[in-house]
Design a protein around this motif. Structure first.
Motif, short mmCIF file in Angstrom:
data_model
loop_
_atom_site.label_atom_id
_atom_site.label_comp_id
_atom_site.label_asym_id
_atom_site.label_seq_id
_atom_site.Cartn_x
_atom_site.Cartn_y
_atom_site.Cartn_z
N VAL B 67 1.12 -1.40 0.25
CA VAL B 67 -0.17 0.00 0.13
C VAL B 67 0.89 1.29 -0.19
O VAL B 67 1.74 1.04 0.50
CB VAL B 67 -1.00 -0.62 0.87
CG1 VAL B 67 -1.32 1.37 1.41
CG2 VAL B 67 -1.95 -0.96 1.23
N SER B 68 0.27 1.74 -0.97
CA SER B 68 1.14 3.59 -1.07
C SER B 68 0.45 4.53 -0.73
O SER B 68 -0.72 4.88 -1.54
CB SER B 68 2.29 3.38 -2.27
OG SER B 68 3.79 4.16 -2.20
N GLY B 69 0.94 5.33 0.02
CA GLY B 69 0.07 7.38 -0.02
C GLY B 69 0.85 8.07 -0.21
O GLY B 69 1.99 7.96 -0.26
N CYS B 70 0.24 9.34 -0.37
CA CYS B 70 0.81 10.72 0.29
C CYS B 70 1.76 10.64 1.76
O CYS B 70 0.85 9.91 2.51
CB CYS B 70 -0.47 11.89 0.28
SG CYS B 70 -0.96 11.46 -1.38
N HIS B 71 2.56 11.55 0.97
CA HIS B 71 3.19 11.06 2.82
C HIS B 71 2.50 11.84 4.26
O HIS B 71 1.62 12.75 3.46
CB HIS B 71 4.64 12.08 2.61
CG HIS B 71 5.63 11.45 1.70
ND1 HIS B 71 6.83 10.66 1.82
CD2 HIS B 71 6.31 11.69 0.64
CE1 HIS B 71 7.26 10.09 1.21
NE2 HIS B 71 7.26 10.91 0.09
N PRO B 72 2.85 11.64 5.26
CA PRO B 72 1.48 12.13 6.12
C PRO B 72 1.73 13.92 5.69
O PRO B 72 2.98 14.63 6.16
CB PRO B 72 2.58 11.91 7.52
CG PRO B 72 2.51 10.22 7.28
CD PRO B 72 3.49 10.29 5.88
N ARG B 73 0.53 14.33 6.49
CA ARG B 73 0.30 15.81 5.98
C ARG B 73 0.36 16.63 4.23
O ARG B 73 -0.05 17.43 4.14
CB ARG B 73 1.51 16.71 6.26
CG ARG B 73 2.26 16.56 8.05
CD ARG B 73 3.65 17.49 8.43
NE ARG B 73 4.09 16.97 9.79
CZ ARG B 73 3.24 17.59 11.20
NH1 ARG B 73 2.93 18.93 10.72
NH2 ARG B 73 4.07 16.87 11.95
N ASP B 74 0.18 15.20 3.55
CA ASP B 74 0.81 15.50 1.67
C ASP B 74 -0.25 15.34 1.83
O ASP B 74 -0.98 15.64 0.39
CB ASP B 74 2.00 15.01 1.10
CG ASP B 74 2.97 16.50 1.52
OD1 ASP B 74 2.87 17.26 1.88
OD2 ASP B 74 4.51 15.97 1.12
N CYS B 75 -1.93 14.96 2.16
CA CYS B 75 -2.61 14.17 2.07
C CYS B 75 -3.62 15.09 1.32
O CYS B 75 -3.76 16.17 1.42
CB CYS B 75 -3.99 13.08 3.01
SG CYS B 75 -4.77 12.46 2.40
#
Ligand code: SF4
Ligand code: SF4
Ligand code: SF4
Lengths: 319, 158
Positions: B67-75
């Motif tokens: 699973v890969s998402g936006c860096h924390p604070r960049d959502c």
């Protein structure tokens, strides 16, 4: 039993202001109690309290939301009540909680392991550290700690965590063996594939009755359980262990951070699958990562309902 | 698949639309070489990823899930990945009880501009899964032969 009489008296006094009070009456076998919904003083007469009051009375509460009800609880049941309050599934002001200190409940499966067919049991009683069970073969005595539910061996909350009427002297937390830790240890000793094979074998017996779900006080979706949707089709009608394990994963993950380890899921299972292990493992993770235990503080927010921008114990950059 | 038969494993990647999918795209545009075992499923946000997606994939025989998402604070939606992080961390703790080696599931963050980082992530994860080999679920949880084998999806699974 003086305390029980006093409790009944309190319930009778409270009845006029309540829709009903939920407790227990003798069940179909001497080893079980059945839920009792008290509406009249005559109903209150049937109330019992003791080693067979295993069912968790909190399971009925969400259905009464909006009406004022009373509920008689053991310590562990009260944790479910707290969790329901935390999640706003019941309102504290609509509840009147009655409680007494709890000395533990019997585990019918363990007793069956000793005496065989429970249908043959004609009487059962606890006498201090032993459980006396009468069958056609005569009377058998089991040490209480081999007959009681695992959770009772080291029960940390024998006295209700919320109550309006508490009768009797509070008990100290139990110091017994941590059966959950032992079970987890056995699990961890297995190699991964061995563990999976163990589950495959255990779940092979599952008949998908969903009693484990229905008995769970925190399973509140009722007719909207995703295990039964056809769109999306989370679990198919195939009878393999994959579907059955998927259902267990659904239940366990939906209870992550919410499960109070009352053990009702496993107790309800007609084929004795040790499914509590999964919930316990998740609780352990929740405890390690969020330092949190479900159903203890009515003001707390369950950990998966919230977040911290900087998580103290999550090392996601470690990968 | 036929050309690579026996060499590829089945890895499922859940990538958020706004960061990691873009990152994988950037890696492609930059022509960074990558292993091809990973099948990407694009989701609107890492917060959309129900941990059960991962369980379903693994029980169904996937050898690994990333699973890969936006860096924390960049959502893109401000807080989706914060919720995701908690859920995925809990999931990570649960999978071993079912018998999945801890390394079969990982979650991480890759932004849209990090093509290079995506290349590293996907390479490392694929290597990790190859080191573990095919998932035990494929055999252990396979539908029983007999009546069930004639039915639909499972027997059609390559
Ligand atoms: S866990 Fe504690 S409160 Fe619950 S039944 Fe056992 S002894 Fe009673
Ligand atoms: S999952 Fe089992 S132990 Fe946990 S709250 Fe539900 S019934 Fe109780
Ligand atoms: S109660 Fe037992 S048999 Fe019924 S669905 Fe749950 S695990 Fe399966």
């Amino acid at each position: 039993m003086q305390e029980l009489d006093a409790l009944k008296q309190r319930i009778v006094e409270a009845l006029p202001g309540l829709d009903c009070v939920i407790g227990w009456e003798p069940g179909p076998s001497p080893l079980t109690a059945a839920p009792l919904f008290m509406r009249t003083p005559a109903d209150v007469d049937r109330l019992v309290w003791g080693p067979f009051n295993a069912p968790n009375t909190a399971v009925y509460l969400p259905a009464f939301k909006g009406r004022k009800v009373g509920v008689v609880v053991k310590g562990c049941d009260s944790r479910s009540v707290v969790e329901l309050i935390q999640e706003k599934l019941v309102r504290r002001e609509e509840l009147v909680v009655f409680a007494m200190p709890c000395r533990g409940v019997a585990d019918a499966s363990k007793v069956a392991g000793r005496v065989g067919d429970l249908g043959q049991v004609s009487a059962a009683a606890r006498d201090g550290a032993t459980l006396q069970v009468t069958t056609p073969e005569g009377m058998a005595a089991m040490p209480w700690d081999e007959a009681c539910a695992d959770k009772c061996l080291n029960c940390q909350y024998p006295n209700a965590l919320v109550s309006d009427h508490f009768l009797g002297d509070p008990l100290a937390p139990a110091q017994g063996r941590d059966a959950a830790a032992d079970e987890m240890g056995r699990f961890e000793a297995m190699a991964p594939a061995e563990r999976m094979a163990w589950w495959a074998q255990a779940m092979d017996r599952c008949i998908r009755c969903y009693a484990c779900r229905n008995a769970c006080p925190m399973c509140v979706c009722r007719d909207h359980c995703i295990a039964q949707t056809r769109d999306p089709h989370w679990v198919s009608q195939e009878d393999g262990v994959r579907e059955k394990l998927m259902f267990q994963a659904i239940h366990a993950l939906h209870l992550a951070g919410r499960c109070t380890e009352c053990g009702e899921c496993q107790r309800a299972c007609p084929v004795d699958i040790p499914i509590l292990a999964l919930r316990r493992k998740l609780n352990r993770v929740v405890k390690d990562v969020f330092d949190y235990q479900a159903g203890v503080d009515p003001q707390a927010v369950p950990p998966l309902f919230t977040f911290q921008v900087e998580e103290a114990k999550i090392n996601e950059r470690g990968w | 698949m036929p050309v690579l038969a026996g060499r590829e494993l089945r890895i499922v990647g859940f990538l958020c639309n706004w960061c990691s999918y873009g990152g994988a795209d950037t890696a492609g545009v930059g022509r960074f070489t990558q292993p091809t075992d990973l099948r990407i499923i694009r989701v609107p946000c890492s917060g959309r990823i129900d941990p059960l997606f991962v369980v379903k994939a693994l029980l169904g025989g996937a050898d690994g899930v990333l699973v890969s998402g936006c860096h924390p604070r960049d959502c893109h939606y401000a807080s989706g990945n914060f919720y995701a992080r908690r859920r995925l961390e809990v999931l990570k703790g649960m999978l071993p009880v079912l018998g999945f080696e801890p390394g079969r599931f990982e979650y991480t963050w890759v932004s849209a501009s990090e093509g290079q980082r995506w290349q590293q992530v996907v390479t490392r994860f694929t290597e990790q899964i190859h080191a573990l080999g095919p998932s035990p679920a494929r055999d252990i949880l396979a539908p029983r032969r007999g009546l069930a084998s004639g039915k639909g999806g499972d027997s059609a699974r390559a």
